[in-house]
Design a protein around this motif. Sequence first.
Motif, short mmCIF file in Angstrom:
data_model
loop_
_atom_site.label_atom_id
_atom_site.label_comp_id
_atom_site.label_asym_id
_atom_site.label_seq_id
_atom_site.Cartn_x
_atom_site.Cartn_y
_atom_site.Cartn_z
N VAL A 57 0.81 -1.21 0.00
CA VAL A 57 0.00 0.00 0.00
C VAL A 57 0.85 1.26 0.00
O VAL A 57 1.95 1.30 0.58
N THR A 58 0.32 2.28 -0.68
CA THR A 58 0.86 3.63 -0.61
C THR A 58 -0.22 4.51 0.00
O THR A 58 -1.35 4.52 -0.48
N GLY A 72 3.85 3.51 11.17
CA GLY A 72 4.32 2.82 12.36
C GLY A 72 3.27 1.89 12.95
O GLY A 72 3.58 0.78 13.40
N GLN A 73 2.01 2.33 12.95
CA GLN A 73 0.94 1.50 13.47
C GLN A 73 0.73 0.25 12.61
O GLN A 73 0.42 -0.83 13.13
N LEU A 74 0.87 0.38 11.31
CA LEU A 74 0.61 -0.74 10.40
C LEU A 74 1.68 -1.82 10.51
O LEU A 74 1.42 -2.98 10.23
N ARG A 75 2.90 -1.42 10.86
CA ARG A 75 3.99 -2.38 11.11
C ARG A 75 4.17 -3.37 9.95
O ARG A 75 4.25 -4.58 10.14
N ALA A 76 4.23 -2.84 8.74
CA ALA A 76 4.38 -3.71 7.57
C ALA A 76 5.66 -3.43 6.80
O ALA A 76 5.82 -3.91 5.67
N ARG A 79 6.36 -2.85 2.81
CA ARG A 79 5.08 -2.98 2.09
C ARG A 79 4.22 -1.73 2.21
O ARG A 79 3.19 -1.62 1.55
N VAL A 80 4.66 -0.77 3.04
CA VAL A 80 3.94 0.50 3.20
C VAL A 80 4.81 1.65 2.76
O VAL A 80 5.96 1.77 3.19
N ARG A 102 6.77 3.85 -8.84
CA ARG A 102 8.21 3.68 -8.63
C ARG A 102 8.49 2.72 -7.48
O ARG A 102 9.33 1.82 -7.59
N ARG A 103 7.76 2.89 -6.37
CA ARG A 103 8.05 2.11 -5.16
C ARG A 103 7.55 0.67 -5.26
O ARG A 103 8.22 -0.27 -4.82
N HIS A 104 6.35 0.48 -5.85
CA HIS A 104 5.75 -0.84 -5.85
C HIS A 104 5.62 -1.45 -7.25
O HIS A 104 4.94 -2.47 -7.42
#
Length: 340
Positions: A57-58, A72-76, A79-80, A102-104
């Motif tokens: 996810v972006t 920080g809450q998603l802790r992935a 992948r974030v 670009r990122r994913h």
Amino acid sequence: MRIPKWLILAAAVTAVAARRAFTVPYNLRDKSVLITGGSRGLGLALAAEFLSRGARVTLMARTGPDLARAAGQLRAGERVHTVTGDVTQQDDLVRALAETIRRHGGLDVLVNNAGLIQSGPLANMTEDDFRQSMEINTFAPLRLTRLALPELRRRGGRVLLVSSVGGRVAVPHLAPYSVSKFALTGLGQALRAELAGDGVGVTTVCPTVMRTGSPRQATVKGQHRKEYALFATVDNLPLVSLDADVAARRMVDALVRGDAQALIGGSAVMLGYAQALAPQLTADLLALATRLLPTATASDRGVPGHEAESPISRHNPIKSAAERRYNELGDEDGGTGSPV
């Protein structure tokens, strides 16, 4: 011959069941998802749901610190990805898309979630309020979707438009919001029909009120404290509102199934069907309900919800828990919000 309404409803339910039985679910594993308004509230819950299904996810939002806390809450980990930007600014939309690709490595799913809500009597709403709601809730999703179309066509992607039950039934004291969400619901229908031939699926979801902690970000007009207390209370009533995690799961389910439109939450379903089957009665009941709401004031000044707190709204434990859980408190929470 007049066909009974119950027979029409039964035929519709049968058709939906048959379609679902023969539709291959959209696989989200390793898919790239861009979510606007992704730093808090429903956007954050949607991000967690997509991640749980194996997607990357972006998150796009206006405030860098909120995005950092959300990540920080998603802790992935990798992948974030986060992008700071305003959905009303064309350059920011272009940059968010470029960063996502670009990122994913591309873009598979676009989630138009960012929105604006203003609560108050119609007499205290200005034409600028309506224009601002239309710009953020309707035109921004239109612009971003059109910018993303080349990539979505290339990858056979999906678009999720987060409308509202207020986009099916005009809710008292939410006139600018309802007008813009009605337009967004219509946009979803138009995009669905026009893009089907390109292999791009479009799903519009119309949720009920949700326990996201977001009322503190809304603008309230009229009798500020009374208006906010009512809005924040209804938004957190267990039998009326829906837990944000549950709402996010049902929205992503609708996307995966390829639904054209989905009412999310029991109260949304009831109100939506009431409007479709008994529009006059629904209108009369809403008009009656409006008489019980706070009256207009001489001033059109609006304030953020968090500035209109009263003991009634401030000490609501369900509301407070949602604000912490979905990153609505910003620096007030000290960056220690619970993971979603």
